[in-house]
Design a protein around this motif. Structure first.
Motif, PDB file in Angstrom:
ATOM      1  N   ARG A   8      63.260   5.877  -5.033  1.00 30.51           N
ATOM      2  CA  ARG A   8      64.398   5.126  -5.582  1.00 30.51           C
ATOM      3  C   ARG A   8      64.373   5.192  -7.104  1.00 30.51           C
ATOM      4  O   ARG A   8      63.315   5.189  -7.729  1.00 30.51           O
ATOM      5  CB  ARG A   8      64.344   3.661  -5.139  1.00 30.51           C
ATOM      6  N   SER A   9      65.559   5.184  -7.682  1.00 36.35           N
ATOM      7  CA  SER A   9      65.679   5.186  -9.129  1.00 36.35           C
ATOM      8  C   SER A   9      65.576   3.770  -9.677  1.00 36.35           C
ATOM      9  O   SER A   9      66.310   2.874  -9.260  1.00 36.35           O
ATOM     10  CB  SER A   9      67.021   5.796  -9.542  1.00 36.35           C
ATOM     11  N   ARG A  10      64.641   3.558 -10.584  1.00 38.29           N
ATOM     12  CA  ARG A  10      64.491   2.319 -11.337  1.00 38.29           C
ATOM     13  C   ARG A  10      64.543   1.084 -10.431  1.00 38.29           C
ATOM     14  O   ARG A  10      65.350   0.166 -10.615  1.00 38.29           O
ATOM     15  CB  ARG A  10      65.542   2.239 -12.443  1.00 38.29           C
ATOM     16  N   PRO A  11      63.662   1.007  -9.433  1.00 31.06           N
ATOM     17  CA  PRO A  11      63.709  -0.118  -8.501  1.00 31.06           C
ATOM     18  C   PRO A  11      63.185  -1.409  -9.125  1.00 31.06           C
ATOM     19  O   PRO A  11      62.472  -1.400 -10.129  1.00 31.06           O
ATOM     20  CB  PRO A  11      62.782   0.340  -7.371  1.00 31.06           C
ATOM     21  N   ASN A  12      63.552  -2.523  -8.486  1.00 31.34           N
ATOM     22  CA  ASN A  12      63.008  -3.841  -8.812  1.00 31.34           C
ATOM     23  C   ASN A  12      61.966  -4.217  -7.771  1.00 31.34           C
ATOM     24  O   ASN A  12      62.165  -3.996  -6.566  1.00 31.34           O
ATOM     25  CB  ASN A  12      64.103  -4.917  -8.808  1.00 31.34           C
TER      26      ASN A  12
ATOM     27  N   ALA B 174      58.197  -4.220 -17.169  1.00 32.45           N
ATOM     28  CA  ALA B 174      58.646  -2.921 -16.655  1.00 32.45           C
ATOM     29  C   ALA B 174      57.589  -1.874 -16.947  1.00 32.45           C
ATOM     30  O   ALA B 174      56.849  -1.974 -17.943  1.00 32.45           O
ATOM     31  CB  ALA B 174      59.971  -2.519 -17.289  1.00 32.45           C
ATOM     32  N   PHE B 175      57.509  -0.881 -16.064  1.00 35.98           N
ATOM     33  CA  PHE B 175      56.768   0.334 -16.379  1.00 35.98           C
ATOM     34  C   PHE B 175      57.666   1.199 -17.246  1.00 35.98           C
ATOM     35  O   PHE B 175      58.822   1.456 -16.905  1.00 35.98           O
ATOM     36  CB  PHE B 175      56.404   1.103 -15.113  1.00 35.98           C
TER      37      PHE B 175
ATOM     38  N   ALA C 173      60.598   1.383 -13.651  1.00 37.55           N
ATOM     39  CA  ALA C 173      60.398   0.435 -12.553  1.00 37.55           C
ATOM     40  C   ALA C 173      60.327  -0.960 -13.163  1.00 37.55           C
ATOM     41  O   ALA C 173      59.689  -1.161 -14.204  1.00 37.55           O
ATOM     42  CB  ALA C 173      59.127   0.740 -11.771  1.00 37.55           C
ATOM     43  N   PHE C 174      60.985  -1.914 -12.514  1.00 38.64           N
ATOM     44  CA  PHE C 174      61.088  -3.264 -13.049  1.00 38.64           C
ATOM     45  C   PHE C 174      60.411  -4.251 -12.101  1.00 38.64           C
ATOM     46  O   PHE C 174      60.509  -4.130 -10.877  1.00 38.64           O
ATOM     47  CB  PHE C 174      62.561  -3.649 -13.225  1.00 38.64           C
ATOM     48  N   PHE C 175      59.783  -5.263 -12.690  1.00 41.31           N
ATOM     49  CA  PHE C 175      59.067  -6.268 -11.917  1.00 41.31           C
ATOM     50  C   PHE C 175      59.612  -7.642 -12.308  1.00 41.31           C
ATOM     51  O   PHE C 175      59.469  -8.079 -13.453  1.00 41.31           O
ATOM     52  CB  PHE C 175      57.562  -6.169 -12.162  1.00 41.31           C
TER      53      PHE C 175
ATOM     54  N   ALA D 173      69.604  -1.537 -10.624  1.00 46.82           N
ATOM     55  CA  ALA D 173      68.459  -0.994  -9.888  1.00 46.82           C
ATOM     56  C   ALA D 173      68.432  -1.528  -8.468  1.00 46.82           C
ATOM     57  O   ALA D 173      68.874  -2.633  -8.172  1.00 46.82           O
ATOM     58  CB  ALA D 173      67.159  -1.366 -10.601  1.00 46.82           C
ATOM     59  N   THR D 174      67.901  -0.724  -7.589  1.00 46.64           N
ATOM     60  CA  THR D 174      67.747  -1.104  -6.192  1.00 46.64           C
ATOM     61  C   THR D 174      66.612  -2.099  -6.052  1.00 46.64           C
ATOM     62  O   THR D 174      65.563  -1.946  -6.658  1.00 46.64           O
ATOM     63  CB  THR D 174      67.438   0.134  -5.345  1.00 46.64           C
TER      64      THR D 174
END
Length: 464
Positions: free
Chosen positions: A205-209, A280-281, A293-295, A14-15
């Motif tokens: 963006r796809s699946r960002p951090n 993550a969402f 989306a990742f945190f 992920a970006t």
């Protein structure tokens, strides 16, 4: 089409994004106007080896530049149209003067290719809003013409590093990774649930951090910019509380009333997150959860950042005892009840339906009639009784006003329901909403599944 398996494989890395506002800027002209240009842009949505997509964007960005102002501030935007077709901008959820609402054919003439239009209004309410094209929205929004509009409190409740905007969208990509433009306007989408994509992005963006700090309080502003997709999420899975719906704050942060929460097209939701671990969402409507989306949570900080309680916006309460009630019967679509349908003053028959694309109706009328659905004096209270006599869910949006849902078939409605500008109504369900018609002008009421709106689910009322 891109399969779920191949999509997951190619987006595993992920970006990285930093916490804070999207890093988009918008130029000011010498006269104080923000310069926003709608125009074609070739951009890769998928991976670097994929084919570029033929997008239509504001200032060449997806999403468009974040416009951030303070409540009570004047917004001045000069729209330049570099598209091949007319366009306009609607400021979704903002209770502004009717002439600035941006509905082509109702509140303004569409801006022709090569021409400009100046929007000039004052934002009366703090909260999370957005702006998007409102001429052939089914086409223009699907290609990327939208952006966030954030109105801060007089004293912002969160500092910039703890206030994140997340614009969520789905795109329909082809096998080569480019946007499937040829499928825009497909009557299968128009007559069913609307146009769904196979590729999710957050802030383009796809699946960002996103990097957060452990134990710090963050405001996550979610905006659903998809044409038709309803996002199903479970904020309680990572301890989030709800701060606001559709820009309007709750009296205090609260646990979600049910799970999963549904975020319909055009709806917004502000969440309060105090992370203790990575999370993550996840989109939960499919067979298995899909994280989009990742945190990443960094080490605990010694000093906690304080945030201020959100202050309610001054929205008048409707007088339910003396309110005037109007009924909308929604019909049509695939597997739905068809009624005699009038479009542009003519009763449709046979081949008229696929030829015109008018497949849905409100009270037997497809799209905007010459006369308003109702006309009411400024300051009077309204109850809209909405009957969904179709086989699909619809996300209904009122322009220029906020309302409360006061009754919903099959559900218990408590007092003090949150203010909304968009609500979902299920198949064969009825609901009643109430508001004060305090904003003069001609206002749209329509389904925000944009294909449904194009195919007939539009009407309007007038406040005099």
């Amino acid at each position: 089409m891109i399969s779920r398996r191949s999509f997951l494989a190619t987006t595993a890395a992920a970006t990285t994004a930093i916490a804070g506002h999207p890093l988009f800027s918008v130029a000011h002209a010498d006269d104080g106007f923000l310069e926003i240009t709608a125009g074609p842009t070739l951009k890769k949505l998928y991976h670097e080896d994929a084919k570029a997509s033929d997008l239509w964007l504001y200032n060449g960005k997806t999403p468009g530049p974040e416009i951030r102002v303070t409540v009570g501030e004047r917004v001045k935007v000069r729209l330049t149209n570099n598209l091949e077709e007319p366009t306009s901008i609607h400021w979704h959820g903002i209770r502004i003067a009717n002439a600035m609402d941006g509905v082509s054919g109702l509140t303004q003439e569409p801006v022709q290719p090569g021409e400009t239009f100046e929007y000039d209004f004052v934002v009366p309410d703090a909260g999370t809003y957005w702006y998007h094209a409102h001429n052939k929205s089914w086409n223009q929004v699907a290609r990327g013409l939208y952006g966030p509009l954030i109105v801060d409190e007089a004293t912002p409740a969160f500092d910039p590093e703890h206030d994140l905007t997340l614009v969520i969208d789905d795109w329909r990509l082809q096998k080569d990774g480019s946007l499937n433009v040829a499928s825009l306007g497909h009557l299968m989408d128009w007559s069913h649930g609307g146009r769904f994509g196979n590729y999710l992005t957050v802030n383009g963006r796809s699946r960002p951090n996103f990097e957060l700090k452990e134990g710090q309080a963050y405001r996550l502003r979610l905006i659903n910019a998809a044409n038709a997709r309803i996002f199903s999420i479970a904020p309680e899975s990572f301890g989030a509380l709800v701060l606001a719906y559709d820009g309007q704050p709750l009296p205090k942060p609260e646990k979600p009333a049910y799970s999963p929460l549904l975020l319909s097209p055009a709806q917004r939701m502000d969440l309060l997150v105090t992370p203790e671990r990575d999370f993550a969402f996840e989109e939960l409507s499919g067979d298995t959860p899909y994280p989009f989306a990742f945190f990443k949570v960094q080490g605990r900080q010694d000093t906690k950042k304080a945030f201020l309680p959100l202050v309610p916006n001054p929205i008048p309460e409707p007088d339910l005892t003396n309110a005037k009630t109007y009924t909308i019967d929604m019909t049509g679509g695939a597997m739905g009840r068809m009624v005699e349908t009038v479009y542009n003053g003519k009763v449709l028959t046979g081949e008229d339906f696929p030829r015109t694309g008018q497949l849905w109706a409100f009270n037997g009328v497809a799209n905007l009639a010459e006369d308003p659905f109702f006309k009411i004096k400024r300051g009077e209270s309204v109850i809209l009784e909405v009957l969904n006599d179709t086989s699909f869910l619809h996300a209904m949006h009122i322009h220029g006003h906020h309302f409360r849902v006061i009754e919903r078939e099959g559900a218990t409605i408590d007092d003090g329901q949150p203010w909304r500008d968009t609500f979902a109504i299920g198949p064969s369900q009825s609901a009643r909403i109430a508001f004060v018609a305090d904003n003069p002008g001609k206002w749209l009421f329509h389904c925000h599944m944009l294909e449904h709106a194009a195919a007939g689910m539009n009407t309007w009322f007038e406040v005099i």
